[in-house]
Design a protein around this motif. Structure first.
Motif, PDB file in Angstrom:
ATOM      1  N   PHE A  89      -2.328  -7.776   5.196  1.00 55.60           N
ATOM      2  CA  PHE A  89      -1.278  -7.736   5.551  1.00 55.60           C
ATOM      3  C   PHE A  89      -1.034  -6.446   6.094  1.00 55.60           C
ATOM      4  O   PHE A  89      -1.376  -5.703   4.494  1.00 55.60           O
ATOM      5  N   MET A  90      -0.331  -6.167   6.779  1.00 51.97           N
ATOM      6  CA  MET A  90      -0.782  -4.350   7.543  1.00 51.97           C
ATOM      7  C   MET A  90       1.269  -3.976   7.687  1.00 51.97           C
ATOM      8  O   MET A  90       1.820  -5.044   7.764  1.00 51.97           O
ATOM      9  N   THR A  91       0.738  -2.453   6.846  1.00 52.65           N
ATOM     10  CA  THR A  91       2.355  -1.869   7.271  1.00 52.65           C
ATOM     11  C   THR A  91       2.466  -1.667   8.095  1.00 52.65           C
ATOM     12  O   THR A  91       1.026  -0.412   8.224  1.00 52.65           O
ATOM     13  N   ILE A  92       3.347  -1.374   9.286  1.00 55.47           N
ATOM     14  CA  ILE A  92       3.710  -1.024  10.075  1.00 55.47           C
ATOM     15  C   ILE A  92       3.582   0.217  10.090  1.00 55.47           C
ATOM     16  O   ILE A  92       4.882   1.032   9.330  1.00 55.47           O
ATOM     17  N   THR A  93       2.769   2.001  10.311  1.00 55.08           N
ATOM     18  CA  THR A  93       3.865   3.055  10.422  1.00 55.08           C
ATOM     19  C   THR A  93       4.082   3.515  12.181  1.00 55.08           C
ATOM     20  O   THR A  93       4.867   4.977  12.304  1.00 55.08           O
ATOM     21  N   TRP A 150       1.147  -1.152  23.116  1.00 57.46           N
ATOM     22  CA  TRP A 150      -0.057  -1.944  23.126  1.00 57.46           C
ATOM     23  C   TRP A 150       0.121  -3.126  21.852  1.00 57.46           C
ATOM     24  O   TRP A 150      -0.932  -4.149  21.996  1.00 57.46           O
ATOM     25  N   GLY A 151       0.789  -2.617  21.146  1.00 60.58           N
ATOM     26  CA  GLY A 151       0.701  -3.342  19.825  1.00 60.58           C
ATOM     27  C   GLY A 151       1.219  -2.248  18.435  1.00 60.58           C
ATOM     28  O   GLY A 151       2.361  -1.845  18.908  1.00 60.58           O
ATOM     29  N   ALA A 152       0.535  -1.884  17.757  1.00 65.24           N
ATOM     30  CA  ALA A 152       1.134  -1.501  16.580  1.00 65.24           C
ATOM     31  C   ALA A 152      -0.542  -0.292  15.940  1.00 65.24           C
ATOM     32  O   ALA A 152      -1.316  -1.416  15.439  1.00 65.24           O
ATOM     33  N   GLN A 153       0.131   0.824  14.984  1.00 65.21           N
ATOM     34  CA  GLN A 153      -1.517   1.397  13.888  1.00 65.21           C
ATOM     35  C   GLN A 153      -0.339   0.778  12.245  1.00 65.21           C
ATOM     36  O   GLN A 153       1.460   1.343  12.646  1.00 65.21           O
ATOM     37  N   GLY A 154      -0.884   0.630  11.780  1.00 67.91           N
ATOM     38  CA  GLY A 154      -0.614  -0.012  10.374  1.00 67.91           C
ATOM     39  C   GLY A 154      -2.030   0.531   9.314  1.00 67.91           C
ATOM     40  O   GLY A 154      -2.986   1.144  10.356  1.00 67.91           O
ATOM     41  N   TYR A 155      -1.362   0.403   8.207  1.00 60.63           N
ATOM     42  CA  TYR A 155      -2.458   0.280   7.381  1.00 60.63           C
ATOM     43  C   TYR A 155      -2.348  -1.001   6.337  1.00 60.63           C
ATOM     44  O   TYR A 155      -1.552  -1.561   5.601  1.00 60.63           O
ATOM     45  N   VAL A 156      -3.388  -0.782   5.374  1.00 59.10           N
ATOM     46  CA  VAL A 156      -3.748  -2.023   4.019  1.00 59.10           C
ATOM     47  C   VAL A 156      -4.348  -0.937   3.645  1.00 59.10           C
ATOM     48  O   VAL A 156      -5.551  -0.091   3.119  1.00 59.10           O
ATOM     49  N   GLN A 157      -3.310  -1.766   2.210  1.00 62.54           N
ATOM     50  CA  GLN A 157      -3.510  -0.463   0.954  1.00 62.54           C
ATOM     51  C   GLN A 157      -4.733  -0.901   0.536  1.00 62.54           C
ATOM     52  O   GLN A 157      -4.908  -1.816  -0.094  1.00 62.54           O
ATOM     53  N   ALA A 158      -5.761  -0.282  -0.533  1.00 59.54           N
ATOM     54  CA  ALA A 158      -7.133  -0.131  -0.767  1.00 59.54           C
ATOM     55  C   ALA A 158      -6.681  -0.087  -2.579  1.00 59.54           C
ATOM     56  O   ALA A 158      -5.578   0.650  -2.254  1.00 59.54           O
ATOM     57  N   LEU A 159      -6.987  -1.162  -3.520  1.00 60.64           N
ATOM     58  CA  LEU A 159      -6.985  -0.944  -4.412  1.00 60.64           C
ATOM     59  C   LEU A 159      -7.919   0.524  -4.931  1.00 60.64           C
ATOM     60  O   LEU A 159      -8.646   1.663  -4.770  1.00 60.64           O
ATOM     61  N   GLY A 160      -7.417   1.324  -6.559  1.00 56.99           N
ATOM     62  CA  GLY A 160      -8.485   2.040  -7.167  1.00 56.99           C
ATOM     63  C   GLY A 160      -8.809   1.769  -7.578  1.00 56.99           C
ATOM     64  O   GLY A 160      -9.451   0.609  -7.518  1.00 56.99           O
ATOM     65  N   THR A 161     -10.089   3.135  -8.368  1.00 59.72           N
ATOM     66  CA  THR A 161     -10.774   2.987  -8.557  1.00 59.72           C
ATOM     67  C   THR A 161     -10.748   2.797 -10.478  1.00 59.72           C
ATOM     68  O   THR A 161     -11.314   2.511 -11.501  1.00 59.72           O
ATOM     69  N   SER A 162      -9.440   2.234 -11.071  1.00 62.24           N
ATOM     70  CA  SER A 162      -9.026   3.192 -12.729  1.00 62.24           C
ATOM     71  C   SER A 162      -7.635   2.562 -12.107  1.00 62.24           C
ATOM     72  O   SER A 162      -6.966   2.387 -11.273  1.00 62.24           O
TER      73      SER A 162
END
Length: 80
Positions: free
Chosen positions: A28-32, A37-49
């Motif tokens: 799932f990508m959040t659009i920024t 041509w489409g979109a730039q966005g991000y996938v949120q990564a989990l933290g380490t703790s």
């Protein structure tokens, strides 16, 4: 889907059959930034703790790589 359908904060799913980068397939990508041509966005990564949040994995998806929008993100995270 076209550019007028996407706004900042929309959430799309990256199609595993057409996603050019297999690491993002099905995510799932959040659009920024909607683009022509489409979109730039991000996938949120989990933290380490429990104390340190994860970061954002940014991706530039073409129209045929995205499905949705499937909803809206309550929070759009800024890159740190």
């Amino acid at each position: 889907m076209n550019q007028s359908e996407l706004t900042i904060g929309d959430v799309v799913q990256l199609n595993p059959e057409t996603c050019r980068n297999a690491a993002f397939a099905g995510c799932f990508m959040t659009i920024t930034e909607p683009k022509s041509w489409g979109a730039q966005g991000y996938v949120q990564a989990l933290g380490t703790s429990f104390e340190k949040p994860g970061g954002q994995a940014y991706y530039r998806a073409k129209w045929d790589e995205m499905e949705g929008p499937i909803g809206r993100a309550e929070f759009v995270v800024e890159a740190e």
